[in-house]
Write an enzyme that holds these catalytic residues in place. Structure first.
Site, PDB file in Angstrom:
ATOM      1  N   HIS A 250       0.962  -1.018  -0.015  1.00  0.00           N
ATOM      2  CA  HIS A 250       0.010  -0.010   0.017  1.00  0.00           C
ATOM      3  C   HIS A 250       0.668   1.145   0.151  1.00  0.00           C
ATOM      4  CE1 HIS A 250      -3.001   2.665   0.927  1.00  0.00           C
ATOM      5  NE2 HIS A 250      -4.149   1.923   0.545  1.00  0.00           N
ATOM      6  N   GLU A 303      -7.884  -4.903  -0.353  1.00  0.00           N
ATOM      7  CA  GLU A 303      -8.243  -5.830  -1.531  1.00  0.00           C
ATOM      8  C   GLU A 303      -8.455  -7.203  -1.314  1.00  0.00           C
ATOM      9  OE1 GLU A 303      -9.527  -3.928  -3.828  1.00  0.00           O
ATOM     10  OE2 GLU A 303      -8.456  -2.343  -4.397  1.00  0.00           O
TER      11      GLU A 303
HETATM   12  N1  COA Z   1       3.858  -8.250  -4.389  1.00  0.00           N
HETATM   13  C1  COA Z   1       5.250  -8.166  -4.718  1.00  0.00           C
HETATM   14  N2  COA Z   1       6.101  -7.303  -4.680  1.00  0.00           N
HETATM   15  C2  COA Z   1       5.457  -6.048  -4.225  1.00  0.00           C
HETATM   16  C3  COA Z   1       4.173  -5.889  -4.151  1.00  0.00           C
HETATM   17  C4  COA Z   1       3.260  -7.052  -4.198  1.00  0.00           C
HETATM   18  N3  COA Z   1       2.078  -6.941  -4.071  1.00  0.00           N
HETATM   19  N4  COA Z   1       3.960  -4.680  -3.917  1.00  0.00           N
HETATM   20  C5  COA Z   1       4.959  -3.791  -4.245  1.00  0.00           C
HETATM   21  N5  COA Z   1       5.993  -4.757  -4.260  1.00  0.00           N
HETATM   22  C6  COA Z   1       7.481  -4.634  -4.414  1.00  0.00           C
HETATM   23  C7  COA Z   1       7.511  -3.882  -5.916  1.00  0.00           C
HETATM   24  O1  COA Z   1       8.002  -4.917  -6.765  1.00  0.00           O
HETATM   25  C8  COA Z   1       8.770  -2.930  -5.652  1.00  0.00           C
HETATM   26  O2  COA Z   1       9.859  -3.843  -5.861  1.00  0.00           O
HETATM   27  P1  COA Z   1      11.265  -3.368  -6.208  1.00  0.00           P
HETATM   28  O3  COA Z   1      11.564  -2.101  -5.536  1.00  0.00           O
HETATM   29  O4  COA Z   1      12.434  -4.585  -6.020  1.00  0.00           O
HETATM   30  O5  COA Z   1      10.963  -2.913  -7.678  1.00  0.00           O
HETATM   31  C9  COA Z   1       8.641  -2.517  -4.099  1.00  0.00           C
HETATM   32  O6  COA Z   1       7.508  -3.542  -3.813  1.00  0.00           O
HETATM   33  C10 COA Z   1       7.897  -1.102  -4.011  1.00  0.00           C
HETATM   34  O7  COA Z   1       6.655  -1.173  -5.130  1.00  0.00           O
HETATM   35  P2  COA Z   1       5.851   0.067  -5.545  1.00  0.00           P
HETATM   36  O8  COA Z   1       5.302  -0.343  -6.697  1.00  0.00           O
HETATM   37  O9  COA Z   1       6.896   1.131  -5.690  1.00  0.00           O
HETATM   38  O10 COA Z   1       4.979   0.198  -4.182  1.00  0.00           O
HETATM   39  P3  COA Z   1       3.754   1.275  -4.291  1.00  0.00           P
HETATM   40  O11 COA Z   1       3.665   1.657  -2.820  1.00  0.00           O
HETATM   41  O12 COA Z   1       3.891   2.301  -5.200  1.00  0.00           O
HETATM   42  O13 COA Z   1       2.613   0.410  -4.778  1.00  0.00           O
HETATM   43  C11 COA Z   1       0.674  -0.953  -4.749  1.00  0.00           C
HETATM   44  C12 COA Z   1       1.446   0.286  -4.091  1.00  0.00           C
HETATM   45  C13 COA Z   1      -0.796  -1.142  -4.188  1.00  0.00           C
HETATM   46  C14 COA Z   1       0.064  -0.341  -6.277  1.00  0.00           C
HETATM   47  C15 COA Z   1       1.624  -2.315  -4.979  1.00  0.00           C
HETATM   48  O14 COA Z   1       1.794  -2.580  -3.689  1.00  0.00           O
HETATM   49  C16 COA Z   1       0.684  -3.309  -5.733  1.00  0.00           C
HETATM   50  O15 COA Z   1       1.100  -3.293  -6.870  1.00  0.00           O
HETATM   51  N6  COA Z   1       0.073  -4.392  -5.044  1.00  0.00           N
HETATM   52  C17 COA Z   1      -0.548  -5.402  -5.708  1.00  0.00           C
HETATM   53  C18 COA Z   1      -1.972  -4.785  -6.290  1.00  0.00           C
HETATM   54  C19 COA Z   1      -2.838  -4.362  -5.057  1.00  0.00           C
HETATM   55  O16 COA Z   1      -3.045  -5.252  -4.281  1.00  0.00           O
HETATM   56  N7  COA Z   1      -3.877  -3.224  -5.507  1.00  0.00           N
HETATM   57  C20 COA Z   1      -4.616  -2.785  -4.385  1.00  0.00           C
HETATM   58  C21 COA Z   1      -4.276  -1.758  -3.922  1.00  0.00           C
HETATM   59  S1  COA Z   1      -5.222  -1.261  -2.325  1.00  0.00           S
END
Ligand code: COA
Length: 366
Positions: A250, A303
């Protein structure tokens, strides 16, 4: 643009608005609507009154019932039906531009739209189930809450367990500060567009898997994991392949997402058939994510258990984004009103990093 202006991809950490609506407590793992913890609201007030709390800051106020309205062309694809029909309501109801109407009129428009959006999703879901008729008004009117009426309009019946699942889910996801869809709603509202245009833009933003679409991926994921019978192995294989585990991570919370806690409890209380595999996968995922990313807390987000709770109400994954939109009409409406009061158009900058000036003949331009 100022040369020293900082560029933050995804605007992470940038404060774009000030809000009085919701406070996600990043470190403490709680979420408050107008100062009230959502844990106090669930089970005490139905979603309709939480709508009143968010929009009017008043739990005695409530979202109205929808007006008689026949959607133009429902396809049964609820998110796109909702987006199209919400935009259509702007002209159907001749809604005024936000910069030309009073705050009271905007609030009235948002209340009408919110109620109608729920009815549109229910009717679209009914079409997806293969029905060509609509449930008579007197049957829908038997429902006491928005969740009950929603189910009656959709299925002609409302199982109390399903009502509780939807009501809890809607309350937990009614508002969450400046996420992508709310920002979209505020951006469109800031141009002075009408409330229908602002809300339909928000629906489009919510349809993506990284925002409101994730529950649609969680159920198939749980089924896949259950089939392997090996959550630990599945998690390792998924992460080794560079894929994300849906329902984890998140932007805001570093502690547990409070909504996940409430929804997990609700799933247990309602006897979800998926709760056991969901808890096993959660345990395996949290351990492996912690091992691989010790510096980036990746916890269960809203979610994940939303998908489990929606499954209790027999809501299929493709309908999940539209269910999320139904709940978020409260937050979006509150934000559109808040944006209207600021009267400030959004206009951020882009830093140009493209080709240097060049001539059509191939040389550099002088
Ligand atoms: N599973 C595996 N790895 C994850 C992850 C997940 N659900 N969420 C983040 N990461 C990892 C990324 O691959 C990244 O790794 P890296 O630095 O080696 O590239 C790191 O954690 C940071 O990811 P980032 O995309 O910068 O985090 P964010 O805070 O911008 O993203 C979300 C937030 C929710 C978009 C992201 O966690 C995600 O895609 N989750 C899955 C989709 C989801 O559950 N969405 C509902 C949101 S309420």
């Amino acid at each position: 643009m100022r040369a020293d202006a900082q560029f933050k991809p995804g605007l992470e950490g940038i404060v774009a608005v000030e809000t009085e609506i919701a406070e996600p407590d990043r470190e403490g793992g709680s979420l408050r609507y107008r100062g009230i913890d959502i844990e106090e609201l669930v089970g005490q007030y139905p979603y309709d009154r939480v709508w009143g709390l968010l929009v009017d800051s008043n739990l005695d106020s409530a979202m109205p019932d929808p007006e008689p309205y026949m959607p133009a062309a429902l396809t049964g694809n609820a998110p796109s039906d909702l987006q199209a029909e919400t935009a259509r309501l702007s002209s159907h109801w001749s809604l005024g531009k936000l910069n030309e109407i009073s705050d009271e009129q905007a609030r009235t428009d948002l209340a009408r739209l919110s109620a109608q959006m729920m009815a549109i999703v229910a009717q679209s879901a009914r079409v997806a189930d293969g029905h060509t008729d609509v449930v008579p008004d007197d049957v829908v009117a038997r429902g006491k809450t928005a969740a009950e009426k929603f189910l009656l309009r959709w299925r002609g019946e409302a199982d109390p367990k399903h009502v509780k699942a939807i009501d809890t889910y809607w309350i937990c996801t009614a508002e969450h500060g400046l996420n992508a869809s709310t920002f979209a709603a505020r951006i469109v509202a800031s141009t002075g567009a009408d409330c229908g245009a602002s809300l339909s833009s928000a629906v489009g933003a919510l349809s993506g898997p990284l925002h409101g679409g994730a529950p649609a991926y969680v159920k198939p994921m749980l089924e896949e994991v259950a089939a392997t019978g090996d959550p630990e192995g599945w998690v390792k294989e998924t992460l080794d392949a560079g894929r994300r585990i849906m329902g984890f991570g998140h932007r805001i919370y570093r502690a547990e997402d409070p909504r996940s806690r409430i929804l997990k409890q609700t799933a247990r209380e309602l006897g979800s058939p998926q709760i056991e595999i969901a808890e096993r996968l959660e345990e395996a995922a949290l351990a492996e994510l912690e091992r691989r990313k010790p510096d980036r807390p990746l916890r269960t987000n809203v979610e994940y258990y939303s998908a489990v709770v929606l499954d209790v109400a027999e809501i299929s994954p493709p309908l999940a984004p539209a269910m999320f939109a139904c709940s978020r009409v409260a937050g979006w409406s509150a934000h559109i009103l808040e944006q209207k009061r600021t009267g400030r158009l959004f206009r951020p900058n882009a830093r140009y990093v493209g080709p240097a000036p060049r001539s059509l003949n191939g040389g550099t331009s002088s």
